[in-house]
Design an enzyme around this catalytic site. Structure first.
Site, PDB file in Angstrom:
ATOM      1  N   GLY A  29       0.857  -1.152  -0.065  1.00 50.37           N
ATOM      2  CA  GLY A  29       0.100   0.034  -0.041  1.00 50.37           C
ATOM      3  C   GLY A  29       0.797   1.325  -0.031  1.00 50.37           C
ATOM      4  N   SER A  30       0.242   2.213   0.585  1.00 46.44           N
ATOM      5  CA  SER A  30       1.145   3.612   0.663  1.00 46.44           C
ATOM      6  C   SER A  30       2.303   3.700   1.453  1.00 46.44           C
ATOM      7  CB  SER A  30      -0.061   4.723   0.652  1.00 46.44           C
ATOM      8  OG  SER A  30      -0.572   4.474   1.987  1.00 46.44           O
ATOM      9  N   THR A  33       0.955   4.759   5.187  1.00 51.86           N
ATOM     10  CA  THR A  33       0.347   3.409   5.774  1.00 51.86           C
ATOM     11  C   THR A  33       1.531   2.589   6.221  1.00 51.86           C
ATOM     12  OG1 THR A  33      -1.503   3.882   4.704  1.00 51.86           O
ATOM     13  CG2 THR A  33      -1.477   1.755   5.923  1.00 51.86           C
ATOM     14  N   GLY A  34       2.673   2.431   5.335  1.00 47.87           N
ATOM     15  CA  GLY A  34       3.699   1.626   5.530  1.00 47.87           C
ATOM     16  C   GLY A  34       4.207   2.179   6.950  1.00 47.87           C
ATOM     17  N   GLU A  92       5.696  -3.399   0.803  1.00 47.80           N
ATOM     18  CA  GLU A  92       5.744  -3.089  -0.318  1.00 47.80           C
ATOM     19  C   GLU A  92       5.025  -1.623  -0.728  1.00 47.80           C
ATOM     20  OE1 GLU A  92       7.228  -4.422  -2.771  1.00 47.80           O
ATOM     21  OE2 GLU A  92       7.633  -6.804  -2.200  1.00 47.80           O
ATOM     22  N   CYS A 132       1.526  -0.199  -8.906  1.00 44.88           N
ATOM     23  CA  CYS A 132       2.669   0.473  -8.146  1.00 44.88           C
ATOM     24  C   CYS A 132       3.871   0.670  -9.084  1.00 44.88           C
ATOM     25  CB  CYS A 132       3.096  -0.494  -6.961  1.00 44.88           C
ATOM     26  SG  CYS A 132       3.133  -2.031  -7.306  1.00 44.88           S
TER      27      CYS A 132
HETATM   28  P1  NAD Z   1      -3.218   2.763   1.391  1.00 49.79           P
HETATM   29  O1  NAD Z   1      -2.026   2.502   2.326  1.00 49.79           O
HETATM   30  O2  NAD Z   1      -4.227   3.674   1.417  1.00 49.79           O
HETATM   31  O3  NAD Z   1      -4.101   1.356   2.033  1.00 49.79           O
HETATM   32  C1  NAD Z   1      -3.676  -0.044   2.068  1.00 49.79           C
HETATM   33  C2  NAD Z   1      -4.169  -0.893   2.996  1.00 49.79           C
HETATM   34  O4  NAD Z   1      -3.647  -0.476   4.400  1.00 49.79           O
HETATM   35  C3  NAD Z   1      -5.612  -0.681   2.932  1.00 49.79           C
HETATM   36  O5  NAD Z   1      -6.439  -1.999   3.261  1.00 49.79           O
HETATM   37  C4  NAD Z   1      -6.188  -0.077   4.176  1.00 49.79           C
HETATM   38  O6  NAD Z   1      -7.269  -0.144   4.777  1.00 49.79           O
HETATM   39  C5  NAD Z   1      -5.032  -0.187   5.170  1.00 49.79           C
HETATM   40  N1  NAD Z   1      -4.722   0.609   6.299  1.00 49.79           N
HETATM   41  C6  NAD Z   1      -4.787   2.162   5.984  1.00 49.79           C
HETATM   42  N2  NAD Z   1      -4.278   2.905   7.135  1.00 49.79           N
HETATM   43  C7  NAD Z   1      -3.733   1.859   7.864  1.00 49.79           C
HETATM   44  C8  NAD Z   1      -3.184   1.701   9.229  1.00 49.79           C
HETATM   45  N3  NAD Z   1      -2.810   2.727   9.626  1.00 49.79           N
HETATM   46  N4  NAD Z   1      -2.894   0.783   9.742  1.00 49.79           N
HETATM   47  C9  NAD Z   1      -3.030  -0.545   8.831  1.00 49.79           C
HETATM   48  N5  NAD Z   1      -3.740  -0.573   7.743  1.00 49.79           N
HETATM   49  C10 NAD Z   1      -4.135   0.636   7.310  1.00 49.79           C
HETATM   50  O7  NAD Z   1      -2.802   2.331   0.004  1.00 49.79           O
HETATM   51  P2  NAD Z   1      -3.997   2.165  -1.196  1.00 49.79           P
HETATM   52  O8  NAD Z   1      -4.382   3.654  -1.578  1.00 49.79           O
HETATM   53  O9  NAD Z   1      -4.999   1.048  -0.933  1.00 49.79           O
HETATM   54  O10 NAD Z   1      -3.115   1.618  -2.317  1.00 49.79           O
HETATM   55  C11 NAD Z   1      -2.259   2.730  -3.331  1.00 49.79           C
HETATM   56  C12 NAD Z   1      -0.678   2.592  -2.774  1.00 49.79           C
HETATM   57  O11 NAD Z   1      -0.276   1.337  -2.852  1.00 49.79           O
HETATM   58  C13 NAD Z   1       0.078   3.303  -3.977  1.00 49.79           C
HETATM   59  O12 NAD Z   1       1.129   4.003  -3.223  1.00 49.79           O
HETATM   60  C14 NAD Z   1       0.805   2.151  -4.540  1.00 49.79           C
HETATM   61  O13 NAD Z   1       2.164   2.511  -5.299  1.00 49.79           O
HETATM   62  C15 NAD Z   1       1.129   1.168  -3.496  1.00 49.79           C
HETATM   63  N6  NAD Z   1       1.302  -0.378  -3.959  1.00 49.79           N
HETATM   64  C16 NAD Z   1       2.505  -0.900  -3.855  1.00 49.79           C
HETATM   65  C17 NAD Z   1       2.926  -1.974  -4.195  1.00 49.79           C
HETATM   66  C18 NAD Z   1       4.186  -2.953  -4.178  1.00 49.79           C
HETATM   67  O14 NAD Z   1       4.176  -3.956  -4.512  1.00 49.79           O
HETATM   68  N7  NAD Z   1       5.191  -2.000  -3.877  1.00 49.79           N
HETATM   69  C19 NAD Z   1       1.752  -2.662  -4.900  1.00 49.79           C
HETATM   70  C20 NAD Z   1       0.462  -2.062  -5.183  1.00 49.79           C
HETATM   71  C21 NAD Z   1       0.083  -0.794  -4.478  1.00 49.79           C
END
Ligand code: NAD
Length: 467
Positions: free
Chosen positions: A219-220, A223-224, A241, A275
């Site tokens: 994810g983003s 959040t990471g 990731e 991503c």
């Molecule tokens: P996001 O970080 O908003 O959400 C991802 C997940 O995290 C969701 O399930 C969300 O509910 C959960 N989440 C949100 N806040 C949290 C917290 N504080 N604690 C635990 N979980 C939480 O990301 P998104 O908008 O769903 O995805 C888009 C992003 O993901 C882009 O930046 C994209 O580049 C990245 N991405 C990376 C890869 C990779 O393999 N590197 C692959 C796909 C997407």
């Protein structure tokens, strides 16, 4: 065999989390909203199921996962139909059918990968062997862009290595992941793999829970960082990731017409919501006009519309928020004097969150469309003349997920590739991942590897036996 309707019927709820079809902007189903109590129940079930699963032989676990892969394959079309409605990517092109196929492909590759104990010392005096043991309970949190495929990257290796898994998909795309697990679970022991649909609060409850030995997160970056903080007290292992802002560098020796389609799909796969998509295109001045002309021609011919219409290869943005991000970045680029070569004018009265394929040049590296991750169908094109300078520009910023170099001389391209700070660099393609090639980011794109042997090691704990 499942139909779209029967598969949706098996995972939907009467109320709970509203799931929107991004091609219409309307709720088409609900997913069950899981609570912290559901998380505790899932953890208890996982803990109960995991020891017997870990005690099976690797061959027995592979057999169960093979049956699961066969099950998904037999119901691939129904899954693709659900992905197309929930996430928006078209059935056609590298879209929803491609994603459902990737679920099967990654399951099969994960099953086929060999991870033998490694003898690291054997000199007649000492012997040491590294074994890879199950962690126990793995938590997985996923994004909305490739929900079923990325979930499979998480649960498949974790299960193969003898772990139990609790997953929380994105609140925007829970049904695709629930449906994938629904099929896979027909061949797994009860409680071993649970998907809990919920929002950020449930994600926080999961990542802070001491039951998990490992969290896999895609994810983003923001959040990471939150997950890293939340898991610190438990010293939970992490694979992160995170987002990318991948540069593509076009060298002067390319054939512009020959690379145009590769550049297009590198940037616009899943309507840019990928991503490791090409997010900033640097083109040498000698071929600049020709590359731009060819790319505009290719991009302008790609049909966009509802994902369930077979004629389309580009779909809507999955969320209204993502539409807003792309719209803002393009409007800022225009205000900064950018030249819109294609697109850039969404129909704001249309139903759904469609943003047209957009190409923009005439902006600098500090413009938002270049410096930020747009995660959508708007690609900035920039000119370069000096290779040292373009490498420095490509390496700017926090992200380090992927990159590409385009050239008719692979040796020259590899020299440039070696200087780019990214976990993967492709030559004459972009984002073409392979289930046996390790995938992961550097710098702000996170750490840890998925896929292949490295991916199996990442969901195990090493144990060294001396003697
Ligand atoms: P996001 O970080 O908003 O959400 C991802 C997940 O995290 C969701 O399930 C969300 O509910 C959960 N989440 C949100 N806040 C949290 C917290 N504080 N604690 C635990 N979980 C939480 O990301 P998104 O908008 O769903 O995805 C888009 C992003 O993901 C882009 O930046 C994209 O580049 C990245 N991405 C990376 C890869 C990779 O393999 N590197 C692959 C796909 C997407």
């Amino acid at each position: 065999m499942e139909t779209y309707e029967s598969l949706l019927g098996a995972v939907r709820a009467d109320d709970g989390i509203p799931v929107i079809d991004p091609a219409t902007g309307e709720v088409f189903a609900h997913a069950p909203a899981s609570t912290p109590d559901d998380l505790e129940r899932a953890i208890a079930a996982a803990r109960a199921a995991q020891p017997a699963w870990a005690a099976l032989s690797d061959q027995e676990r592979r057999a169960a996962l093979t049956a699961a892969a066969d099950e998904v394959e037999a119901n691939q079309e129904a899954l693709a139909q659900l992905i197309a409605r929930e996430q928006g990517k078209p059935l056609s092109g590298p879209g929803a059918r491609f994603e459902a196929g990737a679920v099967v492909a990654w399951l099969r590759a994960t099953i086929a990968t060999e991870l033998e104990p490694e003898v690291v010392v054997d000199d007649g005096q000492a012997k040491a062997t590294v074994y890879y043991r199950p962690i126990g309970l793995v938590g997985a949190i996923g994004p909305w862009n490739w929900p079923a495929m990325i979930a499979t990257w998480q649960y498949a290796p974790a299960l193969r290595m003898g772990n139990a898994v609790v997953m929380k998909p994105s609140e925007h795309t829970p049904l695709s992941v629930l449906a994938t697990a629904h099929l896979v679970n027909r061949h797994l022991p009860e409680g071993l793999l649970t998907v809990l649909a919920g929002d950020r609060d449930l994600g926080e409850a999961l990542t802070g829970h001491p039951a998990f030995g490992k969290i896999m997160f895609t994810g983003s970056a923001r959040t990471g960082q939150a997950i890293m903080r939340a898991s610190a007290d438990n010293l939970t292992r992490l694979t992160l990731e995170l987002g990318g802002n991948d540069p593509g560098i076009v060298l002067p020796d390319v054939d512009p017409k020959a690379i145009a389609e590769g550049l297009f799909w590198g940037a616009f796969i899943n309507t840019g919501q990928t991503c490791a998509a090409l997010k900033r295109l640097y083109v040498h001045e000698d071929v600049y006009d020709d590359v731009v002309r060819e790319l505009v021609a290719v991009a302008g011919a790609m049909p966009m519309g509802s994902g369930v219409d077979e004629a389309n290869v580009l779909g809507p943005l999955t969320t209204e928020q993502q539409f807003g991000i792309v719209d803002r970045l393009v409007e800022e680029a225009k205000a900064a004097g950018g030249r819109v070569l294609l697109g850039g004018e969404p129909d704001r009265d249309a139903k759904g969150w469609f943003y047209p394929a957009t190409l923009v040049d005439g902006i600098g590296d500090d413009a938002g469309l270049v410096a930020e991750e747009q995660f959508g169908p708007a690609l900035p094109i920039l000119r370069w003349s000096d290779v040292d300078d373009v490498v420095e520009r490509a390496n700017r910023g926090e992200a380090g997920l992927g990159a590409s170099v385009w050239s008719s001389d692979p040796a020259r391209a590899r020299e440039v590739a070696a200087r780019i700070q990214a976990g993967s660099v492709w030559i004459n393609s972009h984002g073409t991942i392979h289930p046996m090639a390790p995938f992961g980011g550097v710098k702000g794109s996170g750490f840890g590897l998925e896929f292949g042997v490295e991916g199996l090691k990442a969901v195990a704990v090493p144990q060294v036996i001396h003697g």
